[in-house]
Design a protein around this motif. Structure first.
Motif, PDB file in Angstrom:
ATOM      1  N   LEU A  94     -35.520 -13.097   2.099  1.00 21.98           N
ATOM      2  CA  LEU A  94     -34.844 -14.313   1.648  1.00 21.98           C
ATOM      3  C   LEU A  94     -35.830 -15.392   1.209  1.00 21.98           C
ATOM      4  O   LEU A  94     -35.473 -16.274   0.430  1.00 21.98           O
ATOM      5  N   LEU A  98     -26.844 -14.245   2.550  1.00 21.35           N
ATOM      6  CA  LEU A  98     -27.847 -14.729   3.495  1.00 21.35           C
ATOM      7  C   LEU A  98     -27.995 -13.831   4.716  1.00 21.35           C
ATOM      8  O   LEU A  98     -28.888 -14.056   5.551  1.00 21.35           O
ATOM      9  N   SER A 100     -35.328 -12.416   6.815  1.00 22.98           N
ATOM     10  CA  SER A 100     -35.893 -13.674   6.325  1.00 22.98           C
ATOM     11  C   SER A 100     -37.102 -13.471   5.428  1.00 22.98           C
ATOM     12  O   SER A 100     -37.347 -14.274   4.524  1.00 22.98           O
ATOM     13  N   CYS A 102     -34.617 -19.677   2.241  1.00 14.55           N
ATOM     14  CA  CYS A 102     -34.529 -19.637   0.770  1.00 14.55           C
ATOM     15  C   CYS A 102     -35.028 -20.954   0.178  1.00 14.55           C
ATOM     16  O   CYS A 102     -35.110 -21.977   0.856  1.00 14.55           O
ATOM     17  N   ALA A 119     -28.648 -22.074   3.270  1.00 11.71           N
ATOM     18  CA  ALA A 119     -29.611 -21.224   2.569  1.00 11.71           C
ATOM     19  C   ALA A 119     -31.042 -21.690   2.824  1.00 11.71           C
ATOM     20  O   ALA A 119     -31.947 -20.881   3.059  1.00 11.71           O
ATOM     21  N   HIS A 164     -29.902  -8.042  -3.007  1.00  7.97           N
ATOM     22  CA  HIS A 164     -30.605  -7.525  -1.830  1.00  7.97           C
ATOM     23  C   HIS A 164     -31.569  -6.414  -2.218  1.00  7.97           C
ATOM     24  O   HIS A 164     -32.709  -6.354  -1.712  1.00  7.97           O
ATOM     25  N   LYS A 177     -32.240 -20.761   6.195  1.00  3.69           N
ATOM     26  CA  LYS A 177     -32.520 -19.329   6.289  1.00  3.69           C
ATOM     27  C   LYS A 177     -33.831 -18.947   5.603  1.00  3.69           C
ATOM     28  O   LYS A 177     -34.232 -17.784   5.617  1.00  3.69           O
TER      29      LYS A 177
END
Length: 399
Positions: A120, A113, A117, A155, A150, A88, A153
């Motif tokens: 991510l 997650l 966003s 990724c 993922a 993070h 989200k």
């Protein structure tokens, strides 16, 4: 952050300490070292520096730009909660982060997650697809559900299968499951087999199991539609000690447990990355001093152009991964990894390559304590050189 967001400055492998894992794959060298009488081979993670210090060391200000940082553990990378916090922090700094994970630690994936966003979108999950263990532990659905989650989200994420002997009879089932769950088959690599001492260094021999002849490569390409396998198979037969590599200059490795910095895998440590964090350590290319028996599995390094003379118009890392798997990767990944380092930075001349390789060899010999004893001629030369300096110094003092 915006001033650093245009190009990737370095490719960095952040080696996660420890080897704890919830799987026991038969082709994994960590698992092969494990038995009930030798539990000391499985090590818990230890970190010598605070999370704050680690993140400061990786700041774009220090690096001179954003980096592509891969978090890789000998065991399961996400085993420690600190890795989620570390990832993070790196994402918040603007870096592109890849995490190699078996995708089965549901709580860790959820924690990872649970992040904005916009950050991510710079995260890629490389899901090691250990099929037999997923089946044994009833984790197949967890693996694919976490990967789907993922991608939803924002990724990038992809399944990656190491095709060893134990999987050959299951390939159709693996492909069918992946297509049903994700819409595409996995990317795949060969399984490498080293000598009986498990010597992954430059002195060991290596082969694939099963053998990657042209017929097998074509079969895998037809089944998986992944060019990664073909690239890895090609590099098994290329001696990394005979090609000039810019690892160490355009990329490097850091053990985030103790801060040791390496040009590449299995190299001697040259500095501590977490000390003197106001400035960068001096970085130089490894040249022809690769410490591995093969670079076969370093397909990201190869595709990013760390070995220009062997690139042969090889596609970029983005195109290599996206080919027939576009639905797994977001637009940021496609844009940022569509590059070659040698098109961004100046390459050495032939004479500079020779000089750099010679200097690095001497440095490594010193670090490993393998410097040969000086010859008698060299001893005599050194003796008279020192004596001459003393004489000159004495004369100057008298004046």
């Amino acid at each position: 952050m915006t001033e650093f967001s245009n190009t990737i400055k370095y490719t960095i492998t952040a080696n996660v300490p420890g080897s704890l894992c919830n799987l026991r794959c038969e082709y994994c060298y960590v698992s092969n070292c494990y038995d009930e009488e030798n539990e000391h081979h499985i090590k818990k993670s230890e970190y010598s520096y605070s999370l704050e210090t680690m993140l400061k060391a990786f700041s774009p200000q220090r690096l001179g730009g954003i980096a592509a940082i891969a978090l890789v553990g000998s065991g399961e990378t996400l085993w420690d909660k600190i890795i989620v916090d570390f990832a993070h922090g790196l994402l918040a700094q603007g870096h592109f982060v890849t995490i190699v994970t078996n995708m089965t630690l549901n709580n860790r994936i959820d924690e990872l997650l649970d992040f904005p966003s916009e950050h991510l979108s710079r995260l890629m999950l490389k899901g090691s697809l250990h099929w037999n263990e997923l089946k044994r532990l009833n984790k197949v659905d967890d693996y694919f559900n976490n990967m789907t989650k993922a991608i939803k989200k924002g990724c990038s994420a992809h399944p990656s299968l190491a095709i060893g002997d134990c999987y050959v009879e299951h390939l159709d089932e693996i492909i069918d499951t992946s297509i049903r769950k994700l819409g595409v088959p996995p990317h795949c690599t060969p399984v490498l087999v080293y000598n009986e001492k498990k010597d992954m260094t430059r002195n060991g021999w290596v082969q694939t199991s099963p053998k990657c002849d042209r017929a097998f490569i074509d079969k895998i390409d037809g089944m998986f539609k992944s060019k990664v396998f073909d690239l890895c198979a090609k590099w098994v037969d290329i001696d990394p000690k005979k090609v000039f590599c810019y690892a160490g200059k355009w990329s490097f490795c850091v053990n985030i447990g103790n801060g040791n910095l390496y040009k590449c895998h299995s190299c001697p440590s040259e500095a501590n990355f977490f000390e003197n964090i106001d400035k960068m350590p001096n970085l130089e290319a490894i040249g022809t001093n690769c410490q591995l028996a093969t670079c076969s599995l370093q397909y990201d390094f190869i595709a990013q152009g760390l070995i220009p003379k062997e690139d042969e118009k090889q596609t970029t890392f983005a195109n290599l991964m996206i080919s027939n798997h576009e639905c797994l990767f977001n637009d940021k990944f496609k844009k940022m990894f569509d590059f070659k380092y040698y098109r961004i930075y100046n390459k050495y001349t032939w004479l500079q390559e020779k000089k750099v390789s010679r200097i690095v060899k001497r440095q490594y010999d010193l670090l490993k304590g393998e410097m040969p004893a000086p010859s008698m001629i060299k001893k005599i030369y050194n003796h008279f050189s020192v004596s001459l300096k003393r004489i000159v110094k004495t004369i100057l003092k008298k004046k």
